[in-house]
Design a protein around this motif. Structure first.
Motif, PDB file in Angstrom:
ATOM      1  N   LEU A 122      39.673  44.113  49.236  1.00  0.00           N
ATOM      2  CA  LEU A 122      39.081  45.630  48.790  1.00  0.00           C
ATOM      3  C   LEU A 122      37.622  45.382  48.497  1.00  0.00           C
ATOM      4  CD1 LEU A 122      42.142  47.294  47.304  1.00  0.00           C
ATOM      5  CD2 LEU A 122      41.217  47.668  49.231  1.00  0.00           C
ATOM      6  N   LYS A 123      37.185  44.162  47.869  1.00  0.00           N
ATOM      7  CA  LYS A 123      35.896  44.147  47.271  1.00  0.00           C
ATOM      8  C   LYS A 123      35.616  44.894  46.483  1.00  0.00           C
ATOM      9  CE  LYS A 123      34.734  41.467  51.447  1.00  0.00           C
ATOM     10  NZ  LYS A 123      33.636  41.169  52.461  1.00  0.00           N
ATOM     11  N   ASN A 124      36.357  45.418  45.189  1.00  0.00           N
ATOM     12  CA  ASN A 124      35.687  46.410  44.258  1.00  0.00           C
ATOM     13  C   ASN A 124      34.927  45.459  43.328  1.00  0.00           C
ATOM     14  OD1 ASN A 124      36.747  48.621  45.509  1.00  0.00           O
ATOM     15  ND2 ASN A 124      38.909  48.363  44.665  1.00  0.00           N
ATOM     16  N   PRO A 125      34.078  46.310  42.705  1.00  0.00           N
ATOM     17  CA  PRO A 125      33.156  45.537  41.759  1.00  0.00           C
ATOM     18  C   PRO A 125      33.812  45.420  40.280  1.00  0.00           C
ATOM     19  CG  PRO A 125      32.428  47.873  41.943  1.00  0.00           C
ATOM     20  CD  PRO A 125      33.585  47.687  43.087  1.00  0.00           C
ATOM     21  N   ILE A 126      34.977  45.981  40.041  1.00  0.00           N
ATOM     22  CA  ILE A 126      35.453  45.823  38.896  1.00  0.00           C
ATOM     23  C   ILE A 126      37.081  45.509  39.026  1.00  0.00           C
ATOM     24  CG2 ILE A 126      36.188  47.243  36.757  1.00  0.00           C
ATOM     25  CD1 ILE A 126      34.184  49.246  37.494  1.00  0.00           C
ATOM     26  N   LEU A 127      37.584  44.315  38.432  1.00  0.00           N
ATOM     27  CA  LEU A 127      38.755  43.650  38.468  1.00  0.00           C
ATOM     28  C   LEU A 127      39.387  43.842  37.042  1.00  0.00           C
ATOM     29  CD1 LEU A 127      37.872  40.307  40.525  1.00  0.00           C
ATOM     30  CD2 LEU A 127      38.618  42.673  41.360  1.00  0.00           C
ATOM     31  N   VAL A 128      40.718  44.294  37.180  1.00  0.00           N
ATOM     32  CA  VAL A 128      41.421  44.406  35.956  1.00  0.00           C
ATOM     33  C   VAL A 128      42.732  43.883  36.225  1.00  0.00           C
ATOM     34  CG1 VAL A 128      42.527  46.437  34.418  1.00  0.00           C
ATOM     35  CG2 VAL A 128      40.174  46.756  35.679  1.00  0.00           C
ATOM     36  N   PHE A 129      43.070  42.918  35.412  1.00  0.00           N
ATOM     37  CA  PHE A 129      44.262  41.901  35.417  1.00  0.00           C
ATOM     38  C   PHE A 129      45.126  42.200  34.097  1.00  0.00           C
ATOM     39  CE2 PHE A 129      41.456  39.962  38.471  1.00  0.00           C
ATOM     40  CZ  PHE A 129      42.435  39.556  39.624  1.00  0.00           C
ATOM     41  N   ASP A 130      46.314  42.454  34.128  1.00  0.00           N
ATOM     42  CA  ASP A 130      47.285  42.444  33.230  1.00  0.00           C
ATOM     43  C   ASP A 130      48.352  41.365  33.229  1.00  0.00           C
ATOM     44  OD1 ASP A 130      48.847  43.083  30.902  1.00  0.00           O
ATOM     45  OD2 ASP A 130      49.391  44.912  31.691  1.00  0.00           O
ATOM     46  N   GLU A 131      48.247  40.105  32.691  1.00  0.00           N
ATOM     47  CA  GLU A 131      48.985  38.985  32.712  1.00  0.00           C
ATOM     48  C   GLU A 131      49.186  38.384  34.021  1.00  0.00           C
ATOM     49  OE1 GLU A 131      49.694  37.391  30.153  1.00  0.00           O
ATOM     50  OE2 GLU A 131      49.845  38.558  28.516  1.00  0.00           O
ATOM     51  N   PRO A 132      48.078  38.021  34.668  1.00  0.00           N
ATOM     52  CA  PRO A 132      48.207  37.702  36.072  1.00  0.00           C
ATOM     53  C   PRO A 132      48.897  36.305  36.242  1.00  0.00           C
ATOM     54  CG  PRO A 132      46.011  37.137  35.262  1.00  0.00           C
ATOM     55  CD  PRO A 132      46.788  37.740  34.243  1.00  0.00           C
ATOM     56  N   THR A 133      49.014  35.401  35.211  1.00  0.00           N
ATOM     57  CA  THR A 133      49.366  34.026  35.267  1.00  0.00           C
ATOM     58  C   THR A 133      50.934  33.817  35.175  1.00  0.00           C
ATOM     59  OG1 THR A 133      49.309  33.608  33.256  1.00  0.00           O
ATOM     60  CG2 THR A 133      47.229  33.235  34.446  1.00  0.00           C
ATOM     61  N   ASN A 134      51.707  34.879  34.914  1.00  0.00           N
ATOM     62  CA  ASN A 134      53.054  34.885  34.687  1.00  0.00           C
ATOM     63  C   ASN A 134      53.725  34.042  35.966  1.00  0.00           C
ATOM     64  OD1 ASN A 134      52.964  35.942  32.266  1.00  0.00           O
ATOM     65  ND2 ASN A 134      53.517  37.731  32.623  1.00  0.00           N
ATOM     66  N   HIS A 135      53.530  34.441  37.007  1.00  0.00           N
ATOM     67  CA  HIS A 135      54.280  34.054  38.170  1.00  0.00           C
ATOM     68  C   HIS A 135      53.471  32.770  38.975  1.00  0.00           C
ATOM     69  CE1 HIS A 135      57.485  36.972  37.633  1.00  0.00           C
ATOM     70  NE2 HIS A 135      56.654  37.498  37.070  1.00  0.00           N
ATOM     71  N   LEU A 136      52.598  32.301  38.660  1.00  0.00           N
ATOM     72  CA  LEU A 136      51.524  31.602  39.331  1.00  0.00           C
ATOM     73  C   LEU A 136      51.944  29.924  38.824  1.00  0.00           C
ATOM     74  CD1 LEU A 136      47.997  33.311  39.412  1.00  0.00           C
ATOM     75  CD2 LEU A 136      49.986  33.443  41.176  1.00  0.00           C
ATOM     76  N   ASP A 137      51.901  29.233  39.818  1.00  0.00           N
ATOM     77  CA  ASP A 137      52.071  27.945  39.591  1.00  0.00           C
ATOM     78  C   ASP A 137      50.615  27.410  38.971  1.00  0.00           C
ATOM     79  OD1 ASP A 137      50.273  26.998  41.600  1.00  0.00           O
ATOM     80  OD2 ASP A 137      51.970  26.946  42.905  1.00  0.00           O
ATOM     81  N   LEU A 138      50.346  26.135  38.537  1.00  0.00           N
ATOM     82  CA  LEU A 138      49.478  25.553  37.721  1.00  0.00           C
ATOM     83  C   LEU A 138      48.109  25.480  38.702  1.00  0.00           C
ATOM     84  CD1 LEU A 138      51.214  22.969  35.910  1.00  0.00           C
ATOM     85  CD2 LEU A 138      49.646  24.479  34.856  1.00  0.00           C
ATOM     86  N   GLU A 139      48.334  25.308  40.108  1.00  0.00           N
ATOM     87  CA  GLU A 139      46.968  25.202  40.943  1.00  0.00           C
ATOM     88  C   GLU A 139      46.564  26.739  41.296  1.00  0.00           C
ATOM     89  OE1 GLU A 139      45.381  22.428  42.254  1.00  0.00           O
ATOM     90  OE2 GLU A 139      46.810  21.459  40.698  1.00  0.00           O
ATOM     91  N   ALA A 140      47.372  27.610  41.315  1.00  0.00           N
ATOM     92  CA  ALA A 140      47.102  28.643  41.506  1.00  0.00           C
ATOM     93  C   ALA A 140      46.287  29.550  40.458  1.00  0.00           C
ATOM     94  CB  ALA A 140      48.120  29.588  42.085  1.00  0.00           C
ATOM     95  N   VAL A 141      46.771  29.077  39.110  1.00  0.00           N
ATOM     96  CA  VAL A 141      46.144  29.713  37.756  1.00  0.00           C
ATOM     97  C   VAL A 141      44.604  28.948  37.824  1.00  0.00           C
ATOM     98  CG1 VAL A 141      45.924  29.587  35.525  1.00  0.00           C
ATOM     99  CG2 VAL A 141      48.130  29.806  36.453  1.00  0.00           C
ATOM    100  N   SER A 142      44.498  27.497  38.274  1.00  0.00           N
ATOM    101  CA  SER A 142      43.307  27.107  38.285  1.00  0.00           C
ATOM    102  C   SER A 142      42.421  27.787  39.300  1.00  0.00           C
ATOM    103  CB  SER A 142      43.532  25.440  38.510  1.00  0.00           C
ATOM    104  OG  SER A 142      42.259  24.879  38.530  1.00  0.00           O
ATOM    105  N   ALA A 143      42.740  28.063  40.551  1.00  0.00           N
ATOM    106  CA  ALA A 143      42.169  28.801  41.669  1.00  0.00           C
ATOM    107  C   ALA A 143      41.597  30.271  41.125  1.00  0.00           C
ATOM    108  CB  ALA A 143      42.948  28.775  42.914  1.00  0.00           C
ATOM    109  N   LEU A 144      42.555  30.646  40.652  1.00  0.00           N
ATOM    110  CA  LEU A 144      42.274  32.138  40.072  1.00  0.00           C
ATOM    111  C   LEU A 144      41.174  31.907  38.888  1.00  0.00           C
ATOM    112  CD1 LEU A 144      42.655  35.070  39.516  1.00  0.00           C
ATOM    113  CD2 LEU A 144      44.416  34.613  37.524  1.00  0.00           C
ATOM    114  N   GLY A 145      40.972  31.099  38.119  1.00  0.00           N
ATOM    115  CA  GLY A 145      39.862  31.122  37.197  1.00  0.00           C
ATOM    116  C   GLY A 145      38.549  30.554  37.985  1.00  0.00           C
ATOM    117  N   ASP A 146      38.628  29.819  38.648  1.00  0.00           N
ATOM    118  CA  ASP A 146      37.447  29.574  39.512  1.00  0.00           C
ATOM    119  C   ASP A 146      37.070  30.880  40.193  1.00  0.00           C
ATOM    120  OD1 ASP A 146      37.740  26.838  38.949  1.00  0.00           O
ATOM    121  OD2 ASP A 146      38.546  26.116  40.885  1.00  0.00           O
ATOM    122  N   GLY A 147      37.976  31.504  40.654  1.00  0.00           N
ATOM    123  CA  GLY A 147      37.404  32.862  41.410  1.00  0.00           C
ATOM    124  C   GLY A 147      36.862  33.910  40.703  1.00  0.00           C
TER     125      GLY A 147
END
Length: 535
Positions: A452-477
């Protein structure tokens, strides 16, 4: 000690782990790691006896094992403090039998003798201080004394989970098995749990997607990969370094062997038909000896998360004046004022139930505030990742079809490309939406946000279901995203990596701190009630 001998487990044609033999020793704290779907929870259930291995492998465990149960509604009719004491089966059974005997009008000699035996069991299990010990643990995880006598049904779901955690910790079990113990804990309670576990002297095996928690608590990592379980000394970061070094060493050795084999092959090709047959045979034997070591494919997969904005906004993104919201007679925030600018990456932190999610929903218009105004800048558009995301993806389609509805003009080639980056490669993109795991659902929602490429991202507890590699990738992003981020999370590493500003819900009100999380921690120390209670 827990001893696993030749244990295998698979489903259909898929092998999770094969002929695993491993020992877990007292005084060591093991993090059980691996990507989503690797078999962590399955292996944990084999250790606790809930599941049987696929073969005749065996598991030897100590008499008393504390297990974090996942059914948060199983004890709804029990008192909170009783639910905790039930963590010691022997003690609870003795209490129940003793109470039954004491209710009888007359006791036989045999029953009197049994009553004496039960009192001995209760004494041996420290039963006379059971409620005191249970109360200490409950206070540590944020449940005050005046609630301990209440029924479990009076608690919100996340607090029921805390009681189940207290149940697992109760009674000094010889081994502890904790599957995602930080999922429903706020930062103060996580600090308390870390302190508690660092002092625990039995065998600890814990599954967690919280990298900071694993690094803080674990002395060893048991990693599920290459169809087996490999134990590494040290915490999670130590394991990653050792794992990469070991693989790099094998890859370098294989390269050296390949060079030598090429030289030997050249000699064999030149002199195979000549007078040097003995030397040729010697070279052939040397080539066989130098055969490269087979490198199994690692099951560690990391999504490639990159958020872009189609069009940058002006400097002023959001202006909030006098924002007030009450819920069930409790004021969550009052006269809140916020000015949010382009490029702000804001972490919203605080205990569970204080109003973090409510604030987000008021900001994006999902909830009406009781007072105050929320004014977005021109052309503001956001993508929202809700904490309870299951209603976002309806059953009856595939992952590809669901994402295509948001990208009809782009065509399925671009959509498949984004799905591949989010680990839905090949036929994985055709997986039914109702069959998606929690981690897969989370990644699919993030794929939509990426497209969607929106200029504002709103996250509410995004890590609850992610593994460690995905959490790290989210942080990079998120750190590379040029737009604006609002992030509710209890993941300290993610907050530390991403946030340039902190909005904190405290007992004294909402603090808007215009600097990163590390500086916030130095300026505003947590009320560590749990440490005082523990002492």
């Amino acid at each position: 000690m827990i001893v696993v001998n030749e244990v295998s487990k698979g489903y259909g044609s898929r092998t999770l782990f094969d002929s695993v033999s491993v020992k877990f020793s007292p005084g060591h704290r093991y993090g059980l790691t691996g990507p989503n779907g690797a078999g962590k929870s399955t292996f944990m259930k084999i250790l606790t006896g809930e599941l049987e291995p696929s073969n005749r492998g065996t598991v030897h465990r100590p008499r008393q094992v504390g297990v974090l149960k996942q059914d948060q509604f199983a004890y709804d009719n029990e008192r909170i403090i009783d639910t905790v004491v039930m963590g010691n089966d022997t003690l609870w059974s003795a209490f129940k039998e003793r109470d039954h005997l004491c209710e009888l009008p007359d006791l036989t000699e045999e029953q009197m003798h049994r009553l004496g035996e039960l009192e001995s069991i209760i004494a041996d299990e420290n039963g006379y201080v059971a409620e005191f010990e249970a109360g200490e643990i409950l206070r540590g995880i944020g449940i005050p004394d005046d609630q301990h006598e209440n029924k479990m049904t009076t608690l919100a779901t996340d607090y029921k989970f805390r009681v189940l955690l207290a149940q697992a910790l109760f009674g000094g079990p010889q081994a502890l098995m904790l599957d995602e113990p930080t999922n429903h804990l706020d930062l103060e309670s996580i600090h308390w749990l870390e302190d508690f576990l660092r002092q625990y002297e039995g065998v600890l095996i814990v599954i967690s997607h919280d990298r900071h928690f694993l690094n803080s608590v674990c002395t060893h990592i048991a990693d599920i990969d290459y169809d087996t379980i490999i134990v590494y000394t040290g915490n999670y970061d130590d394991m990653i370094e050792q794992k990469m070094q070991a693989r790099q060493t094998v890859e370098n050795e294989n390269k050296d062997k390949a060079k030598k084999i090429a030289q030997l092959q050249e000699f064999v090709a030149r002199f195979a038909a000549g007078q040097r047959s003995s030397q040729v045979q010697s070279r052939k034997k040397e080539m066989a000896r130098l055969a490269p070591q087979e490198l199994k494919r690692s099951n560690i997969q990391r999504p490639y998360i990159r958020f872009e904005q189609e069009k940058a906004l002006g400097r002023e993104i959001l202006k909030v004046e006098g924002l007030t919201k009450e819920f069930a007679g409790k004021t969550l925030f009052k006269d809140l004022k916020l000015d949010i600018n382009r490029g702000d990456r804001i972490a919203i932190i605080g205990a569970n139930g204080v109003g973090k999610t409510t604030l987000l929903r008021c900001l994006i218009g999902d909830l009406e505030p009781d007072a105050g105004t929320v004014k977005w800048g021109d052309n503001a558009a956001w993508s929202y990742y809700p904490q309870d995301f299951h209603s976002e993806i309806k059953p009856g389609s595939t992952a590809l079809e669901w994402l295509m509805q948001y990208m009809e003009e782009e065509g399925d080639q671009l959509v498949r490309s984004v799905l591949g980056r989010m680990l839905f490669s090949g036929d994985e993109s055709l997986k039914a939406t109702e069959a998606l795991s929690g981690g897969e659902t989370a990644r699919l929602l993030m794929a939509r946000m990426m497209m969607l490429k929106n200029p504002i991202l709103v996250f509410d507890e995004p890590t609850n279901h992610l593994d460690l590699e995905a959490v790290s990738a989210l942080g990079d992003g998120l750190t590379q995203f040029p737009g604006t981020v609002l992030l509710v999370s209890h993941d300290r590493d993610l907050i530390s990596d991403v946030a340039t500003r902190v909005i904190s819900f405290t007992a004294d009100g909402v603090i808007d701190f215009a600097y990163p999380y590390a500086e916030y921690l130095q300026s505003y120390k947590f009320k560590e009630f749990s440490r005082a209670g523990k002492r």
